[in-house]
Design an enzyme around this catalytic site. Structure first.
Site, short mmCIF file in Angstrom:
data_model
loop_
_atom_site.label_atom_id
_atom_site.label_comp_id
_atom_site.label_asym_id
_atom_site.label_seq_id
_atom_site.Cartn_x
_atom_site.Cartn_y
_atom_site.Cartn_z
CG ASP A 1 -6.42 -6.80 -7.20
OD1 ASP A 1 -5.53 -7.07 -6.25
OD2 ASP A 1 -7.45 -5.88 -6.90
CD GLU B 1 -3.14 -1.03 -0.29
OE1 GLU B 1 -3.28 -0.38 -1.25
OE2 GLU B 1 -3.51 -2.24 0.04
NE ARG C 1 -4.00 2.92 -0.82
CZ ARG C 1 -5.12 2.11 -0.48
NH1 ARG C 1 -5.80 3.99 0.49
NH2 ARG C 1 -5.90 1.40 -0.20
CD GLU D 1 -11.26 -1.59 -7.36
OE1 GLU D 1 -10.44 -1.43 -7.14
OE2 GLU D 1 -12.45 -1.04 -7.28
#
Length: 508
Positions: free
Chosen positions: A221, A92, A96, A399
C-alpha cells in the site's frame, strides 16, 4: 460552541481516554493492552517510543499541553535506541518512531526530537547495506553491523522509507540518508511490470521481484502512496516520481479498478499470478475481488494527485473544489476515480456496528451465482465457533478516515464531515472501553461486540488525528504546505539542498 467544535472536542476527549489509560497502565511501553491493562515492549531493554513518539504530534496539534509535556519528558529522560537484544521492523520503526520524531521537530522546532531522529537514523540506515540496496526488513538498533539476514522483503517495506530519510538528510546535511533510500527506489523502478504496477515481494539480495500477488493492500500500500508524496515533498523537483505515480495509476485504472454489477460500487481488485514466471512476468493473471481496508488510503491519494500532479499548474493546489478546466484529462479521471472509490469504501461500513471490516469481497461482474443480497460480503475464512475471523475485525484503522479527511479538505463538501462523524460515533459506541482505552472489534457484524486486547498505536497517531483535522480549522496543516507520511506524521514540503539522483535512476 458550534456543532463542529463540539465534535472536535469529543474527538479530543477520545484521545485523552486512550492516552490516559496508557499512561496509567503502561507508560513507556511500546504497545498497550487496554483490557488486561498491561503494556508490551519490542526489546528486552524496554520501550523505544512506539506509542509515545507516535502520538506526540497528535497531542500537540490538539493543544493538550499537559499530555504533551508528559510525553516530551519521557523522550528527554528515558528514550534510548541502544537496544541490542532483538531486531525491530525497519519499516514500522521508520514510519512510527523516526517519522514521529521528525514531525515533532517540524511542529515545535525542538532540537530534542532532531537529536533522537538523527541517532535513530544512523541505526536504521544499516538496513540498506545489502547487495541490491533493498533494505532488510529488520534491524538491530544496538549493533552497527549488518542486520539479520533475510531472503525476502515486501514492496511496502522497501518503498515506504523515503519521505522520512530524505527529510532527515535535509535536516542533518547528511546525504547518505537520502541516497540509501533513493537507491532502493531505483531498484524497484527497474523491476516494475509493464503496466506500472509491482508484485508484493522482492528478493532482498538480488533486488528482483518474486512471484507474488499484485495488490494495493498489505505488503504494497504505502509504496504507491509514497510515489506521489515524494514528488510533492521536494517541490516537484523529482519528476521521476510523478511519472512513476502516473504510470501506476494508469495500471490501477486499467487492471484493478472494478465496479459491481448491481449497486455499482467501485472497488480495487487484486492480480494473482498464474504459472511460473521469470523477471516478474507471469504466464497469466487471475483477477481476485478481495479488498483490504488498507487499500482505502488510495481514494484520498487519487484526489490529491488529481489536484497536484493532474492539474495544469503541475503541482500547485487548485480551487476547492477543483474546477474542471483546472485539471488535465488525467486529473479529471483520477478525481472521479478517487470520489467513486471512497464511496465504495464507505459502503463497507454498512455493518451492524457501522464499522468496516479488515477485508471485504465484492461481487464480480460475471458472477451469475453470487449468493448475497448486497454487492459485498465479509469472507469468513476461519469458521471455527470459538474464534472470530481475522477478515471481520475492525482494528482501529485510519485508511478510510484519512481519505475522508483529504476529500473534505479538497472539496469542502459537508457530507465528508458527516461520514467522519458517523465513523467516530461507531468507534465510540463499540470500541471504547469504559475503564480506559479502545480495543479491536472482533467482528463488525455481530452485536454486542467482542473486543480484543490491543490498542494499536496508529489509533492515536492516525485515526484520531485525521478525525480531528476533519473538524478543526482548515488552516491547520494545509495540504499545500506538508505531506503526511503513512503513519500520519506531517513533514514539510521543502526545496532540497541534496542533489537528487532520482531523475536519472540507475539502470543496473
Amino acid at each position: 460552541m458550534g456543532a463542529e467544535s463540539e465534535k472536535m472536542e469529543a474527538i479530543v476527549a477520545a484521545f485523552k481516554h486512550a492516552w490516559n489509560a496508557y499512561v496509567r497502565d503502561a507508560m513507556g511501553c511500546d504497545e498497550y493492552r487496554p483490557i488486561s491493562r498491561t503494556g508490551e515492549n519490542f526489546t528486552a531493554e524496554g520501550g523505544i517510543g512506539y506509542t509515545i513518539v507516535d502520538a506526540i504530534d497528535t497531542m500537540y496539534l490538539m493543544g493538550l499541553r499537559t499530555e504533551y509535556e508528559t510525553a516530551r519528558y519521557w523522550i528527554e529522560t528515558e528514550l534510548s535506541f541502544n537496544h541490542s537484544s532483538s531486531a525491530v521492523s525497519t519499516f514500522e520503526t521508520t514510519i512510527r518512531v523516526l517519522g514521529g520524531l521528525l514531525s515533532a521537530h517540524y511542529l515545535t522546532s525542538d532540537r530534542l526530537y532532531l537529536k533522537h531522529a538523527e541517532d535513530l537514523g544512523h541505526r536504521l540506515v544499516v538496513a540498506f547495506n545489502t547487495l541490491s540496496g533493498i533494505p532488510h526488513p529488520t534491524v538491530n538498533l544496538g549493533k552497527s553491523h549488518e542486520p539479520q539476514y533475510s531472503y525476502i522483503t515486501s514492496l511496502a517495506e522497501a518503498g515506504s522509507l523515503q519521505l522520512e530519510f530524505k527529510y532527515l538528510a535535509e535536516l542533518t546535511n547528511n546525504d547518505t540518508f537520502w541516497y540509501k533510500a533513493e537507491r532502493a527506489m531505483s531498484v524497484i523502478h527497474n523491476g516494475l511490470l509493464s503496466n506500472g504496477l509491482a508484485p508484493t515481494r522482492i528478493r532482498l539480495q538480488q533486488g528482483t521481484f518474486q512471484s507474488s500477488i499484485v495488490r494495493l493492500g498489505s505488503l504494497a500500500d504505502s509504496y504507491y502512496e509514497y510515489l506521489l508524496k515524494q514528488y510533492l515533498l521536494t517541490q516537484s523537483t523529482e519528476t521521476v516520481y510523478q511519472t512513476t505515480y502516473n504510470n501506476a495509476v494508469d495500471g490501477i485504472a486499467e487492471n484493478l479498478m472494478q465496479q459491481t454489477p448491481e449497486e455499482h460500487l467501485t472497488y480495487m481488485a487484486e492480480l494473482n499470478p498464474q504459472g511460473y514466471f521469470l523477471n516478474s512476468t507471469p504466464s497469466a493473471w487471475n483477477l481476485g475481488h478481495r479488498q483490504e481496508h488498507l487499500v482505502c488510503f488510495l481514494a484520498g491519494s487519487l484526489m490529491l494527485g488529481a489536484v497536484t500532479s493532474g492539474s495544469w499548474d503541475g503541482h500547485r493546489m487548485v480551487s476547492v473544489p477543483p474546477k474542471p478546466h483546472e485539471l488535465t484529462s488525467r486529473g479529471l479521471r483520477d478525481w472521479k476515480m478517487g470520489i467513486d472509490f471512497l464511496e465504495g469504501c464507505m459502503s463497507t461500513h454498512n455493518t451492524k456496528t457501522g464499522l468496516a471490516p479488515e477485508v471485504a469481497e465484492f461481487r464480480a461482474a460475471d458472477d451469475a451465482n453470487y449468493p448475497y443480497d448486497k454487492d459485498w460480503f465479509i469472507p469468513r475464512r476461519d469458521a471455527s465457533p470459538n474464534r472470530s475471523p481475522y477478515e471481520a475485525r475492525y482494528m482501529l484503522r485510519p485508511e478510510i478516515v484519512e481519505s475522508v479527511f483529504i476529500a473534505w479538505r479538497l472539496t469542502g463538501d459537508s457530507r465528508y464531515r458527516d461520514w467522519a462523524w458517523n465513523i467516530f460515533s461507531s468507534i465510540q459506541k463499540h470500541a471504547r472501553i469504559p475503564t480506559g482505552g479502545y480495543g479491536i472489534v472482533a467482528d463488525v457484524d455481530q452485536v454486542p461486540v467482542k473486543l480484543l486486547d490491543k490498542q494499536e498505536t496508529f489509533f492515536m497517531s492516525e485515526t484520531l488525528k485525521y478525525l480531528y483535522l476533519t473538524f478543526c480549522d482548515t488552516d491547520v496543516l494545509p495540504l499545500q504546505d506538508s505531506v503526511f507520511n503513512t503513519e500520519a506524521h506531517p513533514i514539510p514540503i521543502f526545496s532540497p539542498t541534496v542533489i537528487p539522483l532520482a531523475n536519472h535512476p540507475p539502470t543496473t
